[in-house]
Scaffold this motif. Structure first.
Motif, PDB file in Angstrom:
ATOM      1  N   SER A   1      12.768  51.541  31.494  1.00  0.00           N
ATOM      2  CA  SER A   1      12.592  52.519  30.425  1.00  0.00           C
ATOM      3  C   SER A   1      12.561  51.739  29.110  1.00  0.00           C
ATOM      4  CB  SER A   1      13.739  53.523  30.431  1.00  0.00           C
ATOM      5  OG  SER A   1      14.948  52.902  30.026  1.00  0.00           O
ATOM      6  N   ALA A   2      12.156  52.395  28.057  1.00  0.00           N
ATOM      7  CA  ALA A   2      12.098  51.726  26.758  1.00  0.00           C
ATOM      8  C   ALA A   2      13.488  51.255  26.335  1.00  0.00           C
ATOM      9  CB  ALA A   2      11.504  52.659  25.713  1.00  0.00           C
ATOM     10  N   ARG A   3      14.478  52.080  26.568  1.00  0.00           N
ATOM     11  CA  ARG A   3      15.861  51.712  26.206  1.00  0.00           C
ATOM     12  C   ARG A   3      16.330  50.496  26.994  1.00  0.00           C
ATOM     13  NH1 ARG A   3      20.183  56.287  26.080  1.00  0.00           N
ATOM     14  NH2 ARG A   3      19.068  56.635  24.140  1.00  0.00           N
ATOM     15  N   GLN A   4      16.035  50.459  28.282  1.00  0.00           N
ATOM     16  CA  GLN A   4      16.431  49.319  29.104  1.00  0.00           C
ATOM     17  C   GLN A   4      15.743  48.038  28.640  1.00  0.00           C
ATOM     18  OE1 GLN A   4      15.209  50.928  32.853  1.00  0.00           O
ATOM     19  NE2 GLN A   4      17.317  51.409  33.483  1.00  0.00           N
ATOM     20  N   ALA A   5      14.476  48.146  28.268  1.00  0.00           N
ATOM     21  CA  ALA A   5      13.744  46.964  27.801  1.00  0.00           C
ATOM     22  C   ALA A   5      14.311  46.448  26.489  1.00  0.00           C
ATOM     23  CB  ALA A   5      12.265  47.291  27.641  1.00  0.00           C
ATOM     24  N   VAL A   6      14.664  47.356  25.578  1.00  0.00           N
ATOM     25  CA  VAL A   6      15.230  46.937  24.290  1.00  0.00           C
ATOM     26  C   VAL A   6      16.606  46.307  24.498  1.00  0.00           C
ATOM     27  CG1 VAL A   6      16.105  47.791  22.075  1.00  0.00           C
ATOM     28  CG2 VAL A   6      13.873  48.550  22.916  1.00  0.00           C
ATOM     29  N   VAL A   7      17.423  46.898  25.349  1.00  0.00           N
ATOM     30  CA  VAL A   7      18.751  46.326  25.627  1.00  0.00           C
ATOM     31  C   VAL A   7      18.614  44.958  26.286  1.00  0.00           C
ATOM     32  CG1 VAL A   7      20.841  46.611  27.025  1.00  0.00           C
ATOM     33  CG2 VAL A   7      19.960  48.527  25.696  1.00  0.00           C
ATOM     34  N   ALA A   8      17.698  44.833  27.245  1.00  0.00           N
ATOM     35  CA  ALA A   8      17.485  43.540  27.901  1.00  0.00           C
ATOM     36  C   ALA A   8      16.993  42.497  26.898  1.00  0.00           C
ATOM     37  CB  ALA A   8      16.489  43.687  29.045  1.00  0.00           C
TER      38      ALA A   8
ATOM     39  N   ALA B   1       8.771  42.094  26.832  1.00  0.00           N
ATOM     40  CA  ALA B   1       9.174  43.501  26.702  1.00  0.00           C
ATOM     41  C   ALA B   1       8.022  44.479  26.956  1.00  0.00           C
ATOM     42  CB  ALA B   1       9.820  43.733  25.345  1.00  0.00           C
ATOM     43  N   PRO B   2       6.836  44.310  26.342  1.00  0.00           N
ATOM     44  CA  PRO B   2       5.758  45.270  26.631  1.00  0.00           C
ATOM     45  C   PRO B   2       5.246  45.208  28.070  1.00  0.00           C
ATOM     46  CG  PRO B   2       5.216  43.975  24.682  1.00  0.00           C
ATOM     47  CD  PRO B   2       6.444  43.399  25.275  1.00  0.00           C
TER      48      PRO B   2
ATOM     49  N   ALA C   1       5.806  54.278  27.372  1.00  0.00           N
ATOM     50  CA  ALA C   1       6.996  53.887  26.614  1.00  0.00           C
ATOM     51  C   ALA C   1       6.776  52.590  25.837  1.00  0.00           C
ATOM     52  CB  ALA C   1       8.173  53.740  27.564  1.00  0.00           C
ATOM     53  N   LEU C   2       5.560  52.356  25.380  1.00  0.00           N
ATOM     54  CA  LEU C   2       5.244  51.097  24.711  1.00  0.00           C
ATOM     55  C   LEU C   2       5.620  51.064  23.234  1.00  0.00           C
ATOM     56  CD1 LEU C   2       1.820  50.214  26.320  1.00  0.00           C
ATOM     57  CD2 LEU C   2       3.939  48.926  26.506  1.00  0.00           C
TER      58      LEU C   2
END
Length: 145
Positions: A23-30, A63-64, A71-72
């Motif tokens: 998800s977008a949130r998971q990608a930002v946290v990672a 990330a993208p 969710a980009l």
């Protein structure tokens, strides 16, 4: 008389690759966790340098690629926030790690943040440009829903 009948195994249903996207949130946290690790590794020699720049670019282009096409947007605005946020953390925790030519030794947090951002400006341009390019490719090549 017996006949030998070969049975073909039942076909597995194809799973969508989107099932494995973050998800977008998971990608930002990672991305934030990876950037924290890169900063800590790069601070071992006492200053922010090439490892920070290379790690930043690799994180913002990953990330993208890790999120679903729908969710980009958060990954498109991530690079400037990630760069400024990580430099702000360095300014607060180890201000001497940001060493820019011509900067006063007693420069404050905000001055070090601005100097560090300017010093890593090309890193931001390259990383953000590549991330936006990958986002465009993902949108153009996305299967129709």
């Amino acid at each position: 008389m017996t006949q030998a009948v070969s049975r073909t195994p039942a076909r597995r249903p194809r799973t969508s690759p989107a099932r494995h996207d973050l998800s977008a949130r998971q990608a930002v946290v990672a991305a934030c966790l990876a950037m924290t690790a890169i900063v800590l590794l790069d601070l071992m020699d006492g200053r922010i340098g090439l490892l920070y720049s290379v790690g930043f670019v690799l994180i913002v282009i990953t990330a993208p690629l890790s999120v679903d096409v729908r969710a980009l947007f958060p990954t498109g605005v991530l690079p400037p926030a990630l760069l400024i946020g990580s430099l702000l953390a360095v300014c607060l925790l180890d201000p001497q790690a940001i060493q820019v030519g011509g900067m006063a030794k007693d420069a404050g947090t905000f001055a070090r943040l601005i100097a560090g951002t300017i010093d890593h400006g090309m890193t931001l341009v390259v990383g953000h440009g590549l991330a936006l390019g990958l986002i465009a490719v993902r949108i153009v090549t996305a299967p129709e829903r």
